[in-house]
Design an enzyme around this catalytic site. Structure first.
Site, mmCIF file in Angstrom:
data_model
loop_
_atom_site.group_PDB
_atom_site.id
_atom_site.type_symbol
_atom_site.label_atom_id
_atom_site.label_comp_id
_atom_site.label_asym_id
_atom_site.label_seq_id
_atom_site.Cartn_x
_atom_site.Cartn_y
_atom_site.Cartn_z
ATOM 1 C CG ASP A 155 -7.064 1.292 -5.493
ATOM 2 O OD1 ASP A 155 -7.792 2.297 -5.346
ATOM 3 O OD2 ASP A 155 -7.291 0.212 -4.920
ATOM 4 C CE1 TYR A 157 -2.502 1.042 -5.090
ATOM 5 C CE2 TYR A 157 -1.462 -1.100 -5.382
ATOM 6 C CZ TYR A 157 -2.362 -0.282 -4.736
ATOM 7 O OH TYR A 157 -3.099 -0.776 -3.695
ATOM 8 C CD GLU A 176 -1.185 -3.478 -1.839
ATOM 9 O OE1 GLU A 176 -1.614 -3.241 -2.976
ATOM 10 O OE2 GLU A 176 -1.885 -3.369 -0.812
#
Ligand code: SF4
Length: 295
Positions: free
Chosen positions: A135, A117, A34
Site C-alpha cells: 500500500d 491490493y 480492507e
C-alpha cells in the site's frame, strides 16, 4: 540487513490498535475492513467497522442485504459504490464458495471489487500467507530502506520493490510484519516529514536523514460550485440515506437539501448527469415521483 528483527521489536511496543487486528482474524472481517480502508482513513474505518459488523455479522447477512441496506450502513465512508461491490463479493462467496472466503489469490481476484491490493491483504492478514502487500505506506518504507532516495516523493517501481519485499517478509509472521511496516510508514517514516531520529531502522536505512522535503502538486478534480464531484455524490446519497424506507424525494428537493440552495437553470445538465451516474452505479433509483436509494 536484518530489518525484520528491529522492526518487529519496535512493533511489539508501538503497534496501533485497530478493531480489525484481532488474534483470531476472521477472513470476512478482513474482506470488509480492507474494502473500507481502500479509500477511507483508518480512524473513520475504526469507528465504522464495528457498526457495520453489528448489522451484518456474517457474510451470509451481508450477501442478503439490499443496495439501500448496505448503502445506509456505509455512512461516513464515502465512495458508496464500494459498499455495493463488497455486498456483491459476499454474494459470490456464498454462491460459489459456500460462504467461505477463499484462500487463493486467483479466486479472490475474481470477486467484485477485489483488486491486487485487497487480494494480497486478505491472503496475508486473514491467512498469514507470505505474500507481498503493497500500500502507499509500505511502498514508501520499502523504497527508502532499499536505496537512498533523494526527496520525500521518490519511490522505487513495484517491479523492484516486490523481490526486495519477498526477502524481508519473515517465514512465519507475514501478517505482523506487514502491520509493522504499515505502522512505521503511518507514524514515523511519513510522507512529508520522516522522523529518522526515532526510527528503529535508522542504523541500516540508506535514506536516513537524507530526504529533501517535497510536496506533490494537488491533483485537479472536476468540480461543481467549487467542490469536487465526489463530494456532491456523497451529499446526495447522504440526504437519501436519512430518509426512511422506500419514500421518494423529488429531485429538486434533493438538490436543495444537499446544496442548501435551489438548483439554477444553468446547473440542470450537470445535475442530471450526476443523477444518471448514481443510477447506473446502482446507488439510486428514479421514477416520475423522484429518487430514493436503490433496492
Ligand atoms: S530512517 Fe528515516 S527514511 Fe529510513 S525508514 Fe526510518 S524514517 Fe524512513
Amino acid at each position: 540487513m536484518d530489518y525484520s528483527r528491529s522492526l518487529l521489536r519496535w512493533y511489539r511496543k508501538n503497534s496501533r490498535d485497530f478493531p480489525w487486528r484481532t488474534a483470531d482474524t476472521d477472513p470476512y472481517v478482513v474482506l470488509v475492513s480492507e474494502t473500507m480502508l481502500q479509500q477511507t482513513q483508518t480512524s473513520r474505518v475504526a469507528e465504522a467497522l464495528p457498526r457495520f459488523l453489528a448489522v451484518f455479522p456474517t457474510i451470509q447477512d451481508l450477501a442478503r442485504a439490499s443496495n439501500a441496506d448496505v448503502i445506509r450502513q456505509w455512512q461516513g465512508m464515502g465512495y458508496n459504490s464500494r459498499a455495493l461491490r463488497l455486498r456483491d463479493a459476499a454474494r459470490s462467496i456464498v454462491e460459489l464458495h459456500g460462504g467461505v472466503v477463499p484462500c487463493e489469490m486467483g479466486l479472490l481476484r475474481a470477486l467484485p471489487g477485489v483488486g491486487p491490493y485487497t487480494s494480497a491483504a486478505i491472503m496475508c492478514f486473514a491467512f498469514n500467507k507470505r505474500v507481498v502487500v503493497l500500500d502507499v505506506n509500505v511502498r514508501r518504507v520499502y523504497s527508502r530502506i532499499l536505496a537512498r532516495q533523494k526527496t520525500t516523493l521518490d519511490l522505487e517501481l513495484d517491479e523492484t520493490l516486490i523481490p526486495f519485499a519477498e526477502q524481508l517478509i519473515p517465514a512465519r509472521n507475514a501478517s505482523a510484519w506487514h502491520h509493522a511496516v504499515m505502522d512505521l510508514g503511518a507514524t514515523i517514516c511519513t510522507a512529508r516529514a520522516p522522523k529518522c531520529g526515532v526510527c528503529p531502522l535508522a542504523e541500516q536505512c540508506p535514506s536516513h536523514d537524507m530526504l529533501i522535503p517535497m510536496t506533490r502538486p494537488r491533483r485537479t478534480e472536476p468540480t461543481f460550485r467549487g467542490e469536487p464531484q465526489r463530494i456532491w455524490r456523497g451529499r446526495f446519497i447522504e440526504v437519501l440515506r436519512k430518509i426512511d424506507g422506500r419514500s421518494y424525494t423529488s429531485i429538486s428537493k434533493l438538490f436543495t437539501l444537499a446544496a442548501g440552495s435551489p438548483l439554477q437553470r444553468s446547473e440542470h445538465e450537470w445535475y442530471q448527469q450526476t443523477l444518471q451516474r448514481l443510477t447506473s452505479d446502482g446507488l439510486i433509483v428514479g421514477t416520475s415521483k423522484g429518487v430514493r436509494l436503490a433496492d
